[in-house]
Design an enzyme around this catalytic site. Structure first.
Site, mmCIF file in Angstrom:
data_model
loop_
_atom_site.group_PDB
_atom_site.id
_atom_site.type_symbol
_atom_site.label_atom_id
_atom_site.label_comp_id
_atom_site.label_asym_id
_atom_site.label_seq_id
_atom_site.Cartn_x
_atom_site.Cartn_y
_atom_site.Cartn_z
ATOM 1 N N SER A 139 0.680 -1.184 0.114
ATOM 2 C CA SER A 139 -0.070 -0.028 0.228
ATOM 3 C C SER A 139 0.782 1.146 -0.132
ATOM 4 C CB SER A 139 -0.872 0.039 1.247
ATOM 5 O OG SER A 139 -1.673 1.186 1.545
ATOM 6 N N TYR A 152 -2.502 -0.764 9.835
ATOM 7 C CA TYR A 152 -2.696 -1.257 8.525
ATOM 8 C C TYR A 152 -1.441 -0.929 7.737
ATOM 9 C CZ TYR A 152 -3.981 -1.509 3.581
ATOM 10 O OH TYR A 152 -4.014 -1.764 2.046
#
Length: 256
Positions: A139, A152
């Protein structure tokens, strides 16, 4: 015929990756923890003719040994694997100040440990054939701090660094490992952050309170945009690329 394994394959980016691989007449073993096959968006994306080249496994990525047994018993598995795509992932929002040990264990297990263990097994299958490609979805949050996304972002940063190290070890065996780092993408994971049926304006335009830059290209990515990058890194067109992080975020991280 080339065989690819794709995790997180039921919907979103993973499903689109499977669709593109099948469109190119590759064989695909698709893995996802969703048990009900009627909830797999993948089967709505592909023509019936592609089903002959597809095998699906309903299993949680944390049960790596069980997944490996399913792969070994698959009608498509003949002992060689051309590529692996780790598209599985979970996004849990919240402050790091309130994050529990249990949350860390669960998120690390899904985002990092499960994919890492499966990749290790796949790498051992690829070493004797002296070729192969592994692509993992990280990400752009792995590159910069994000408000209420620390859990995350940290697990995805772990993914990025692990697979670059794995790429270094596998390079002498002509096996490549690369990463695709999406920004905001129109998937169910993204939509869980919305309070309405459209993306918050701050995602595209930026939000100073959240230290968010916005997206210079003024649009959120489609699953197809991310899948295109993955397919490229799997292909011979990327045969000289390894240890690379390909950022697909419309410029949101300003080239960091």
């Amino acid at each position: 015929m080339s065989l690819y394994i794709v995790t997180g394959a039921a919907r979103g980016i993973g499903a689109e990756i499977c669709r593109q691989l099948l469109q190119k007449d590759h064989q695909v073993i698709a893995i996802d923890r969703i048990d009900d096959i009627n909830q797999w968006e993948l089967f709505k994306l592909i023509p019936e003719a592609s089903l002959n080249h597809l095998d699906h496994i309903s299993c949680d990525i944390r049960k790596t040994n069980e997944i490996i047994q399913h792969i070994e018993n698959s009608i498509l598995f003949k002992g060689t694997i051309t590529g692996l795509v780790n598209a599985v992932g979970v996004l849990e929002m919240g402050s790091l100040l309130n994050t529990s040990v249990e949350q860390w264990h669960e998120n690390l297990s899904i985002n990092f440990i499960g994919p890492a263990e499966l990749s290790r097994w796949v790498a051992h299958q690829m070493i004797p054939q002296r070729e192969g490609a592994i692509v993992s979805i990280s990400s752009n949050a792995a590159l910069i701090p994000r408000m209420n996304m620390g859990l995350y972002a940290t697990t995805k940063a772990t993914v990025s660094h692990y697979f670059k190290n794995l790429a270094l070890e596998l390079a002498p065996h002509n096996i490549r490992c690369n990463l695709v780092l999406p920004g905001s993408t129109l998937t169910q994971m993204q939509k869980q952050l919305w309070t309405e049926d459209r993306p918050p304006a701050g995602i595209v335009n930026g939000n100073l309170e959240q230290f968010r830059n916005g997206i210079p290209l003024q649009k959120i990515a489609e699953a197809e945009d991310i899948a295109n990058a993955v397919i490229f890194l799997l292909s011979d067109q990327a045969r000289q690329i390894t240890m690379h992080e390909l950022v697909v975020d419309g410029g949101a991280t300003l080239g960091v």
